[in-house]
Design a protein around this motif. Structure first.
Motif, PDB file in Angstrom:
ATOM      1  N   GLY A 128      32.201  51.149  15.599  1.00 44.75           N
ATOM      2  CA  GLY A 128      32.151  49.786  16.082  1.00 44.75           C
ATOM      3  C   GLY A 128      32.947  48.817  15.247  1.00 44.75           C
ATOM      4  O   GLY A 128      33.588  49.177  14.255  1.00 44.75           O
ATOM      5  N   THR A 129      32.922  47.561  15.668  1.00 46.14           N
ATOM      6  CA  THR A 129      33.654  46.502  14.996  1.00 46.14           C
ATOM      7  C   THR A 129      32.894  45.193  15.134  1.00 46.14           C
ATOM      8  O   THR A 129      32.102  45.008  16.071  1.00 46.14           O
ATOM      9  CB  THR A 129      35.060  46.348  15.599  1.00 46.14           C
ATOM     10  N   LEU A 130      33.137  44.273  14.207  1.00 47.79           N
ATOM     11  CA  LEU A 130      32.578  42.924  14.247  1.00 47.79           C
ATOM     12  C   LEU A 130      33.623  41.896  14.681  1.00 47.79           C
ATOM     13  O   LEU A 130      33.438  40.701  14.476  1.00 47.79           O
ATOM     14  CB  LEU A 130      32.007  42.537  12.878  1.00 47.79           C
ATOM     15  N   ALA A 131      34.727  42.366  15.254  1.00 47.31           N
ATOM     16  CA  ALA A 131      35.788  41.465  15.700  1.00 47.31           C
ATOM     17  C   ALA A 131      35.242  40.456  16.704  1.00 47.31           C
ATOM     18  O   ALA A 131      34.473  40.806  17.598  1.00 47.31           O
ATOM     19  CB  ALA A 131      36.923  42.264  16.330  1.00 47.31           C
ATOM     20  N   GLY A 132      35.649  39.209  16.559  1.00 50.01           N
ATOM     21  CA  GLY A 132      35.172  38.141  17.429  1.00 50.01           C
ATOM     22  C   GLY A 132      34.062  37.318  16.822  1.00 50.01           C
ATOM     23  O   GLY A 132      33.702  36.268  17.360  1.00 50.01           O
ATOM     24  N   THR A 133      33.510  37.770  15.703  1.00 50.51           N
ATOM     25  CA  THR A 133      32.461  37.017  15.016  1.00 50.51           C
ATOM     26  C   THR A 133      33.030  35.713  14.465  1.00 50.51           C
ATOM     27  O   THR A 133      34.166  35.659  14.000  1.00 50.51           O
ATOM     28  CB  THR A 133      31.865  37.856  13.878  1.00 50.51           C
ATOM     29  N   SER A 134      32.224  34.646  14.515  1.00 50.12           N
ATOM     30  CA  SER A 134      32.676  33.348  14.027  1.00 50.12           C
ATOM     31  C   SER A 134      31.502  32.577  13.454  1.00 50.12           C
ATOM     32  O   SER A 134      30.340  32.946  13.631  1.00 50.12           O
ATOM     33  CB  SER A 134      33.350  32.546  15.146  1.00 50.12           C
ATOM     34  N   VAL A 135      31.821  31.471  12.769  1.00 52.16           N
ATOM     35  CA  VAL A 135      30.809  30.607  12.166  1.00 52.16           C
ATOM     36  C   VAL A 135      31.049  29.183  12.641  1.00 52.16           C
ATOM     37  O   VAL A 135      32.180  28.697  12.661  1.00 52.16           O
ATOM     38  CB  VAL A 135      30.855  30.676  10.628  1.00 52.16           C
ATOM     39  N   ARG A 136      29.992  28.501  13.020  1.00 53.18           N
ATOM     40  CA  ARG A 136      30.089  27.124  13.479  1.00 53.18           C
ATOM     41  C   ARG A 136      30.255  26.177  12.288  1.00 53.18           C
ATOM     42  O   ARG A 136      29.955  26.553  11.140  1.00 53.18           O
ATOM     43  CB  ARG A 136      28.842  26.759  14.284  1.00 53.18           C
ATOM     44  N   PRO A 137      30.707  24.957  12.531  1.00 61.40           N
ATOM     45  CA  PRO A 137      30.881  24.008  11.427  1.00 61.40           C
ATOM     46  C   PRO A 137      29.621  23.774  10.606  1.00 61.40           C
ATOM     47  O   PRO A 137      29.701  23.487   9.415  1.00 61.40           O
ATOM     48  CB  PRO A 137      31.327  22.723  12.136  1.00 61.40           C
ATOM     49  N   PHE A 145      29.703  42.003  18.268  1.00 62.25           N
ATOM     50  CA  PHE A 145      29.985  43.395  17.927  1.00 62.25           C
ATOM     51  C   PHE A 145      30.474  44.125  19.165  1.00 62.25           C
ATOM     52  O   PHE A 145      30.285  43.668  20.297  1.00 62.25           O
ATOM     53  CB  PHE A 145      28.740  44.081  17.343  1.00 62.25           C
ATOM     54  N   ASP A 146      31.084  45.265  18.959  1.00 64.17           N
ATOM     55  CA  ASP A 146      31.574  46.058  20.084  1.00 64.17           C
ATOM     56  C   ASP A 146      31.828  47.481  19.604  1.00 64.17           C
ATOM     57  O   ASP A 146      32.057  47.721  18.410  1.00 64.17           O
ATOM     58  CB  ASP A 146      32.863  45.454  20.646  1.00 64.17           C
ATOM     59  N   GLY A 147      31.781  48.428  20.531  1.00 65.33           N
ATOM     60  CA  GLY A 147      32.103  49.811  20.214  1.00 65.33           C
ATOM     61  C   GLY A 147      31.072  50.525  19.378  1.00 65.33           C
ATOM     62  O   GLY A 147      31.353  51.598  18.835  1.00 65.33           O
ATOM     63  N   THR A 148      29.852  49.987  19.264  1.00 70.18           N
ATOM     64  CA  THR A 148      28.828  50.605  18.433  1.00 70.18           C
ATOM     65  C   THR A 148      28.084  51.693  19.195  1.00 70.18           C
ATOM     66  O   THR A 148      28.186  51.809  20.423  1.00 70.18           O
ATOM     67  CB  THR A 148      27.833  49.548  17.932  1.00 70.18           C
ATOM     68  N   GLY A 149      27.298  52.467  18.464  1.00 69.17           N
ATOM     69  CA  GLY A 149      26.492  53.527  19.042  1.00 69.17           C
ATOM     70  C   GLY A 149      25.136  53.588  18.371  1.00 69.17           C
ATOM     71  O   GLY A 149      24.816  52.766  17.495  1.00 69.17           O
ATOM     72  N   PRO A 150      24.307  54.565  18.723  1.00 68.63           N
ATOM     73  CA  PRO A 150      22.955  54.641  18.163  1.00 68.63           C
ATOM     74  C   PRO A 150      22.925  54.899  16.663  1.00 68.63           C
ATOM     75  O   PRO A 150      21.905  54.657  16.015  1.00 68.63           O
ATOM     76  CB  PRO A 150      22.313  55.789  18.945  1.00 68.63           C
ATOM     77  N   ARG A 168      25.549  39.096  20.116  1.00 71.27           N
ATOM     78  CA  ARG A 168      25.812  39.695  21.424  1.00 71.27           C
ATOM     79  C   ARG A 168      26.917  40.726  21.321  1.00 71.27           C
ATOM     80  O   ARG A 168      27.708  40.745  20.379  1.00 71.27           O
ATOM     81  CB  ARG A 168      26.207  38.632  22.442  1.00 71.27           C
ATOM     82  N   ASP A 169      26.974  41.575  22.348  1.00 71.28           N
ATOM     83  CA  ASP A 169      28.085  42.495  22.525  1.00 71.28           C
ATOM     84  C   ASP A 169      29.281  41.714  23.063  1.00 71.28           C
ATOM     85  O   ASP A 169      29.132  40.781  23.863  1.00 71.28           O
ATOM     86  CB  ASP A 169      27.694  43.607  23.501  1.00 71.28           C
ATOM     87  N   ALA A 170      30.471  42.094  22.655  1.00 70.55           N
ATOM     88  CA  ALA A 170      31.673  41.367  23.048  1.00 70.55           C
ATOM     89  C   ALA A 170      31.911  41.397  24.553  1.00 70.55           C
ATOM     90  O   ALA A 170      32.573  40.503  25.090  1.00 70.55           O
ATOM     91  CB  ALA A 170      32.895  41.946  22.325  1.00 70.55           C
ATOM     92  N   ASP A 171      31.382  42.394  25.235  1.00 67.75           N
ATOM     93  CA  ASP A 171      31.670  42.562  26.658  1.00 67.75           C
ATOM     94  C   ASP A 171      30.568  42.045  27.570  1.00 67.75           C
ATOM     95  O   ASP A 171      30.623  42.273  28.786  1.00 67.75           O
ATOM     96  CB  ASP A 171      31.906  44.048  26.964  1.00 67.75           C
ATOM     97  N   VAL A 172      29.581  41.360  27.020  1.00 69.73           N
ATOM     98  CA  VAL A 172      28.405  40.980  27.799  1.00 69.73           C
ATOM     99  C   VAL A 172      28.112  39.493  27.616  1.00 69.73           C
ATOM    100  O   VAL A 172      28.141  39.001  26.486  1.00 69.73           O
ATOM    101  CB  VAL A 172      27.179  41.814  27.371  1.00 69.73           C
ATOM    102  N   PRO A 173      27.806  38.759  28.697  1.00 72.08           N
ATOM    103  CA  PRO A 173      27.386  37.365  28.543  1.00 72.08           C
ATOM    104  C   PRO A 173      26.146  37.264  27.656  1.00 72.08           C
ATOM    105  O   PRO A 173      25.309  38.169  27.631  1.00 72.08           O
ATOM    106  CB  PRO A 173      27.084  36.926  29.980  1.00 72.08           C
TER     107      PRO A 173
END
Length: 662
Positions: A128-137, A145-150, A168-173
């Motif tokens: 998996g990866t944490l790509a897309g993670t961000s921090v608010r002001p 997260f994305d691409g993870t498994g059990p 959340r998962d990157a591919d899911v609302p």
């Protein structure tokens, strides 16, 4: 799901030194990672000491964070914003990958400093990866997260306590409850984090363990058990989940279908270890808006402290949009919505966190605030060649589908982007590159099936249910039978998953008949007639139309459309909605907790609980410490040989939810 495979690594039985980005770190190999200081690793043993242990000091250190090359060991607080700390080798890898046209390497560590000077490191082990993670002001983390498994584990360390806004998962609302596209996860260790007011954690792809520090008001946590848990039960509870595994080891949810059928026969206890299910531990407090107690004399079997589900109906003849109590049938609110046609479609949907009720007629869809009935906007379907007379609307996981049963003689359905449609004033398709032709993405039923107009979504499931007529009786091959089709939205298109005739194979209403179809919790609701000045609503299975129950709405004229249900009383609370078994739910203190488990709730342990609601199918063990009050414990079946006196047993209690905050 990220492309490519990650490098496999030999698992070691003992910790050892291994090279990582030029540094020497202790590698735990096959050692399990805990939730942080104070996490309980024992199975089901629940001691008073465990429940009464203090939570970590919010101002004290939780764990040390080692320095990074090229980064200050003591970040300056002069920078009020968030400071990202990245290792130079990782930046070099990313630049090299970009220059060679290769996919970015997975992000395994995310480091930052909050405006208050708390240094945080979030780590991901396994696929998996944490790509897309961000921090608010303000320093609140939005973890993606994305691409993870059990086998994947996300765990955090910090020099104090940090705010958490979403996971959340990157591919899911963020508020999805069916979760197609969501990945599985073994551990979600967020012990240094407080889930802030309005925050949401969505691990609907499946998770084994979740840990948090504190939880604020108006928060939502959506969880689902891993498939391995469901397989350990005698029955799969009727819920069908389909997963896909990528070459890197990530496991993604593809489809949630079927029905929820609670397994109420207790499995014999075997003293070989903890029972299956998700383990949830809140180290500190759940501090949300309290649930009010029931009025004196109210039977808990007639009304729950979370309130009854509410549903909208539309009367095209009178031009009235009516909100009902779906259990008692009482009219709660009436809004004048001038009629544009003899038929209509009604649905509820969320846009930017706001729950709307949609009324579709002719070529116009109008939107209103679901809580107060105020108008929000509208759009036309002039951009959709096959949708000229909307008589059905269904929503699932924030995907909205319009139905026109008169189009082409058999009907047509189209997925739209609701937010974009309301913003532009015309129906917009979900974004795709290159933009698709609406005529190519419209769904038309085949094989002698025609739509009747009624359509609805059911929370927690991907497919929509659309009423229709077809030939299902081999002994009456020329007679059209009432049936239902399951349509699954995939991107801009709809695909048929299944079709079935109604029980008893009744003749279908004539073509052009307007059907009112909605849902109450996980049951499909269909208006079947008017008797004694009340609309009779049959509650049926979403896949077979088999009867589950009946409710009556106190309105004398036939309704032309029904919406999906919602519960306004949940606003301000902290909702944990869990699809599957729960091994244990542990917390030091809870106020305003709504814990809804669509599966076996093996253990609830809370040192002090107040003004809360807990439901399990069934509910096995409960520990509520001194000072607990106004806690509603609900289950459809007691645990033999009996149950405690403060547990309300409702034998015919239908599955509640999935729940969400409107």
């Amino acid at each position: 799901m990220p492309r490519g495979a990650t490098r496999s690594r030999t698992r070691k039985a003992r910790p050892g030194l291994e090279s990582l980005e030029g540094r020497q770190l202790l590698d735990g190999g096959g050692l399990s990672v805990g939730l942080g200081p104070g996490a309980t690793e024992a199975g089901m043993t629940l001691s008073p000491a465990e429940l009464r242990s203090g939570s970590p000091d919010p101002g004290g250190p939780a764990s040390a964070i080692s320095g990074e090359p090229g980064a200050s060991a003591d970040p300056s607080l002069a920078d009020v914003g968030v400071t990202m700390l990245r290792a130079a080798p990782q930046q070099a890898q990313q630049q090299s990958a970009a220059q060679n046209g290769l996919p970015d390497p997975p992000v395994k560590t995310y480091r930052y400093t909050t405006p208050r000077g708390v240094r945080v490191a979030v780590n991901l082990s396994g696929p998996g990866t944490l790509a897309g993670t961000s921090v608010r002001p303000d320093g609140a983390l939005d973890l993606v997260f994305d691409g993870t498994g059990p086998t994947s584990q996300i765990f955090a360390h910090a020099t104090g306590v940090a705010p958490l806004a979403s996971v959340r998962d990157a591919d899911v609302p963020l508020e999805a409850q069916a979760g197609a596209g969501a990945n599985q996860l073994g551990l979600a260790g967020f012990r240094p984090f407080n889930l802030i007011e309005g925050g949401t954690i969505n691990l609907i792809g499946g998770v084994r363990r979740l840990g948090l520090n504190n939880v604020g008001p108006n928060t939502q946590v959506f969880l689902r058990e891993l498939p391995e848990v469901a397989l350990e039960r005698e029955a799969l509870a009727g819920r069908d989940t389909t997963f896909a595994t990528d070459q890197a080891g990530g496991v993604e949810l593809v489809l949630t279908d079927g029905n929820f059928l609670p397994v109420l026969t207790p499995t014999p206890e075997v003293p070989t270890g903890p029972p299956p299910g998700i383990r949830i531990q809140i180290a500190g407090r759940i501090n949300a808006d309290p649930l009010a107690p029931l009025p004196p004399g109210t039977d808990p079997q007639d009304e729950l402290t979370i309130g009854n589900p509410q549903i909208y109906g539309y009367d095209a003849a009178a031009g009235q949009l009516i909100r009902f109590d779906a259990a008692t049938g009482t009219v709660l609110q009436t809004t004048a919505v001038p009629s544009l046609a003899a038929s209509a479609g009604v649905s509820t949907a969320k846009v930017d966190g706001r729950l709307l009720v949609l009324v579709g007629q002719a070529n116009v869809v109008r939107a209103f605030d679901a809580l107060d009935g105020s108008p929000v906007g509208q759009f036309t379907t002039d951009t959709l060649p096959t949708i000229d007379a909307v008589d059905g609307i269904g929503t699932t996981d924030l995907r909205t589908v319009l139905v026109d049963s008169t189009s082409g003689g058999v009907g047509s359905a189209q997925v739209i982007d609701l937010a974009a449609s309301l913003a532009s004033g015309v129906a917009e398709l979900p974004v795709q590159v290159p933009p698709p032709n609406p005529a190519d993405t419209a769904f038309t039923p085949t094989r002698q099936f025609g739509f009747l107009g009624g359509a609805t979504g059911v929370p927690g499931f991907d497919p929509l249910a659309v009423l229709g007529r077809g030939f299902f009786d081999e002994f009456q091959p020329t007679t059209e039978i009432l049936g239902v089709m399951a349509l699954n939205p995939v991107g801009n298109r709809l695909q048929e998953l299944d079709r079935a005739g109604a029980p008893g194979l009744p003749p279908a209403p004539p073509a052009g008949t307007d059907e009112a179809l909605g849902s109450v919790d996980s049951a499909v609701a269909r208006v079947v007639g008017v008797e004694g000045g009340r609309n009779i609503v049959s509650l049926v299975s979403r896949t077979t139309l088999a009867r589950i129950g009946t409710t009556e709405l106190d309105y004398p004229s036939p309704l032309n459309g029904l919406s999906e249900s919602f519960r306004p009383e949940l606003t301000g609370t902290s909702v944990f909605d869990i699809q599957g078994d729960v091994q244990a739910f542990l917390a030091q203190d809870a106020r305003g907790l709504v814990l809804n488990t669509l599966g076996t709730l093996h253990l609830v342990g809370i040192n002090r609980a107040r003004d809360s609601f807990i439901a399990g199918y069934p509910l096995n063990h409960v520990y509520l410490g001194p000072g607990s009050r106004n806690v509603s414990l609900v289950t459809p079946a007691p645990r033999p040989p009996g149950t405690r006196p403060d547990v309300t047993v409702i034998p015919n209690l239908r599955p509640i939810g999935p729940l969400f905050i409107p």
